[in-house]
Design a protein around this motif. Structure first.
Motif, mmCIF file in Angstrom:
data_model
loop_
_atom_site.group_PDB
_atom_site.id
_atom_site.type_symbol
_atom_site.label_atom_id
_atom_site.label_comp_id
_atom_site.label_asym_id
_atom_site.label_seq_id
_atom_site.Cartn_x
_atom_site.Cartn_y
_atom_site.Cartn_z
ATOM 1 N N GLN A 27 29.794 -4.958 19.955
ATOM 2 C CA GLN A 27 29.360 -4.757 18.616
ATOM 3 C C GLN A 27 28.929 -3.359 18.499
ATOM 4 O O GLN A 27 28.214 -2.646 19.190
ATOM 5 C CB GLN A 27 28.242 -5.535 18.287
ATOM 6 C CG GLN A 27 28.299 -7.003 18.288
ATOM 7 C CD GLN A 27 27.297 -7.919 17.848
ATOM 8 O OE1 GLN A 27 26.086 -7.726 18.359
ATOM 9 N NE2 GLN A 27 27.328 -8.947 16.901
ATOM 10 N N THR A 28 29.556 -2.636 17.498
ATOM 11 C CA THR A 28 29.573 -1.343 17.444
ATOM 12 C C THR A 28 29.190 -1.023 15.752
ATOM 13 O O THR A 28 29.646 -1.777 14.996
ATOM 14 C CB THR A 28 30.411 -0.306 17.825
ATOM 15 O OG1 THR A 28 31.828 -0.644 17.197
ATOM 16 C CG2 THR A 28 30.784 -0.559 19.604
ATOM 17 N N PRO A 29 28.623 0.399 15.511
ATOM 18 C CA PRO A 29 28.668 0.626 14.245
ATOM 19 C C PRO A 29 30.234 1.019 13.672
ATOM 20 O O PRO A 29 30.932 1.080 14.635
ATOM 21 C CB PRO A 29 27.618 2.035 14.078
ATOM 22 C CG PRO A 29 26.989 1.860 15.619
ATOM 23 C CD PRO A 29 27.927 1.128 16.339
ATOM 24 N N GLY A 30 30.254 1.067 12.519
ATOM 25 C CA GLY A 30 31.323 1.266 11.910
ATOM 26 C C GLY A 30 31.742 2.738 11.533
ATOM 27 O O GLY A 30 31.179 3.624 11.921
ATOM 28 N N TYR A 31 33.049 2.797 10.936
ATOM 29 C CA TYR A 31 33.318 4.143 10.215
ATOM 30 C C TYR A 31 33.426 5.424 11.246
ATOM 31 O O TYR A 31 33.164 6.442 11.092
ATOM 32 C CB TYR A 31 32.639 4.399 9.189
ATOM 33 C CG TYR A 31 32.672 3.282 8.053
ATOM 34 C CD1 TYR A 31 33.628 3.216 7.604
ATOM 35 C CD2 TYR A 31 31.334 2.529 7.816
ATOM 36 C CE1 TYR A 31 33.632 2.004 6.529
ATOM 37 C CE2 TYR A 31 31.478 1.543 7.092
ATOM 38 C CZ TYR A 31 32.672 1.335 6.464
ATOM 39 O OH TYR A 31 32.806 0.145 5.368
ATOM 40 N N MET A 33 31.521 6.018 14.004
ATOM 41 C CA MET A 33 30.138 6.355 14.392
ATOM 42 C C MET A 33 29.898 5.840 15.613
ATOM 43 O O MET A 33 28.411 5.717 15.936
ATOM 44 C CB MET A 33 29.229 6.121 13.221
ATOM 45 C CG MET A 33 29.478 6.714 11.892
ATOM 46 S SD MET A 33 29.753 8.433 11.948
ATOM 47 C CE MET A 33 28.218 9.108 12.403
ATOM 48 N N ASP A 34 30.426 5.237 16.439
ATOM 49 C CA ASP A 34 30.192 4.326 17.592
ATOM 50 C C ASP A 34 30.416 5.207 18.749
ATOM 51 O O ASP A 34 30.608 6.350 18.758
ATOM 52 C CB ASP A 34 31.321 3.173 17.538
ATOM 53 C CG ASP A 34 32.517 3.833 17.858
ATOM 54 O OD1 ASP A 34 33.137 3.752 18.837
ATOM 55 O OD2 ASP A 34 33.361 3.975 16.778
ATOM 56 N N ARG A 241 36.154 2.321 15.820
ATOM 57 C CA ARG A 241 36.255 2.467 17.499
ATOM 58 C C ARG A 241 37.617 2.102 17.880
ATOM 59 O O ARG A 241 37.836 2.525 18.843
ATOM 60 C CB ARG A 241 35.325 1.302 17.864
ATOM 61 C CG ARG A 241 35.758 0.105 17.597
ATOM 62 C CD ARG A 241 34.987 -1.249 18.049
ATOM 63 N NE ARG A 241 35.446 -2.410 18.442
ATOM 64 C CZ ARG A 241 34.622 -3.305 18.783
ATOM 65 N NH1 ARG A 241 33.396 -3.180 18.770
ATOM 66 N NH2 ARG A 241 35.289 -4.610 18.775
#
Length: 344
Positions: A27-31, A33-34, A241
């Motif tokens: 699970q990572t931030p989108g766009y 920003m990971d 990502r």
């Protein structure tokens, strides 16, 4: 059929595919920003010796060119490019669709010269009616070019000097950058490119990735609000990502250079085979693209087993074609082609 018509016939390097699978349920931030994108940015900055560069990940080359150019130019400005340049020929008017004209300079080998840029710039500003014409606002080049030719360090230094004297940012299309950096006659490094260009991008789509280009912005004046431009042009990938992981894999331990060198080595084997049979070449390319001039009957014979690109008709009996290798080209396929070249 063994395919040599382009360098994106295969999927992605096995290590990239494995990394995508291994991280699939993270699970990572989108766009973008990971943490994978952040590590990829750090690797690229280190390779470019440009610790303050901004690095953004986009999906494809046309998207990258359009976003970069539209973000730099004012509405009355155009992009200077070779008449054979990708933005002038093979992007379906994408630059013009953003409201910016492509101002072309004559070129046979795909390159432009510093003197041409200065002459165009001076011609514009010395014309008393210049405010009625599109103003040259940036210079666009490709390395390698559409014709497989490469810029030397001295040539790039000369263009960069003129661009800075004239206040026009220098943008480099690097869709095949890996193949240019590992070419036998290349004396350019990523650090040189970062020093001499204002913006450039490192191609992944044609060099081992499923898709993706890494845009590197070195000029501080061009960094502000670039992510707004990415979003406006439909380039901000929600699952960012997926791009970061690929460039993380390519640059963490030199894989990008390793697989680029393989493609160039395979192309040099093909080049040598054609040369040994006495065939000449349309362009003097030391990259993964080779442009032999062959009798039409020989092309028909080769086309029974191999796919390649028709480039241009030379005369009634001969045509220039392109054989293109990639990071994944199999040596046994090249050896089979060489055998058939020798039998022509």
């Amino acid at each position: 059929m063994i395919r040599f018509e382009c360098d994106y016939t295969e999927g992605a390097h096995a290590r990239i595919m494995k990394r995508l699978m291994d991280t699939n349920e993270e699970q990572t931030p989108g766009y973008g920003m990971d943490e994978h994108c952040e590590r990829a940015r750090a690797y690229i900055r280190k390779a470019c010796q440009a610790e303050n560069a901004d690095v953004h990940f986009l999906v494809g080359g046309t998207q990258a060119n359009t976003t970069i150019i539209a973000s730099i130019l004012r509405p009355h400005q155009g992009a200077v490019a070779a008449s054979t340049g990708h933005i002038a020929v093979h992007e379906t008017g994408a630059i013009e669709a953003t409201g910016h004209k492509v101002l072309t300079l004559p070129s046979d080998d795909g390159k432009i010269k510093a003197e041409q840029v200065k002459e165009l710039y001076d011609a514009h500003w010395n014309d008393v009616t210049h405010e009625h014409m599109v103003q040259p606002g940036l210079v666009y080049i490709s390395h390698p070019t559409e014709n497989g030719t490469t810029y030397s360090k001295s040539e790039l230094e000369a263009i960069s000097k003129v661009c800075r004297e004239c206040g026009m940012p220098l943008v480099m299309d690097g869709a095949r950058l890996g193949y240019g950096l590992t070419a036998k006659d290349s004396d350019l490094s990523l650090a040189d490119i970062a020093r001499l260009c204002d913006v450039f991008y490192i191609g992944g789509t044609k060099v081992g990735a499923l898709m993706g280009e890494a845009v590197v912005i070195v000029n501080d004046a061009l960094k502000k609000d670039f992510r707004y431009s990415i979003k406006q042009h439909g380039g901000m990938l929600a699952k960012g990502r997926l791009l970061g992981i690929q460039f993380e894999t390519l640059f963490e331990d030199g894989l990008y250079y390793e697989i680029s060198q393989h493609a160039v080595d395979m192309a040099m084997m093909i080049r040598e085979a054609f040369a040994e049979q006495g065939f000449s070449f349309r362009y003097d390319s030391m990259t993964n693209q080779q442009f032999p001039i062959l009798p039409n009957e020989a092309l028909l014979k080769l086309s029974e087993k191999y796919s390649f690109s028709h480039w241009e008709k030379v005369d009634a009996e001969n045509s220039a074609v392109r054989f293109c290798t990639s990071w994944a080209t199999k040596k046994e396929n090249v050896e089979m082609l060489i055998k058939d070249i020798k039998a022509l």
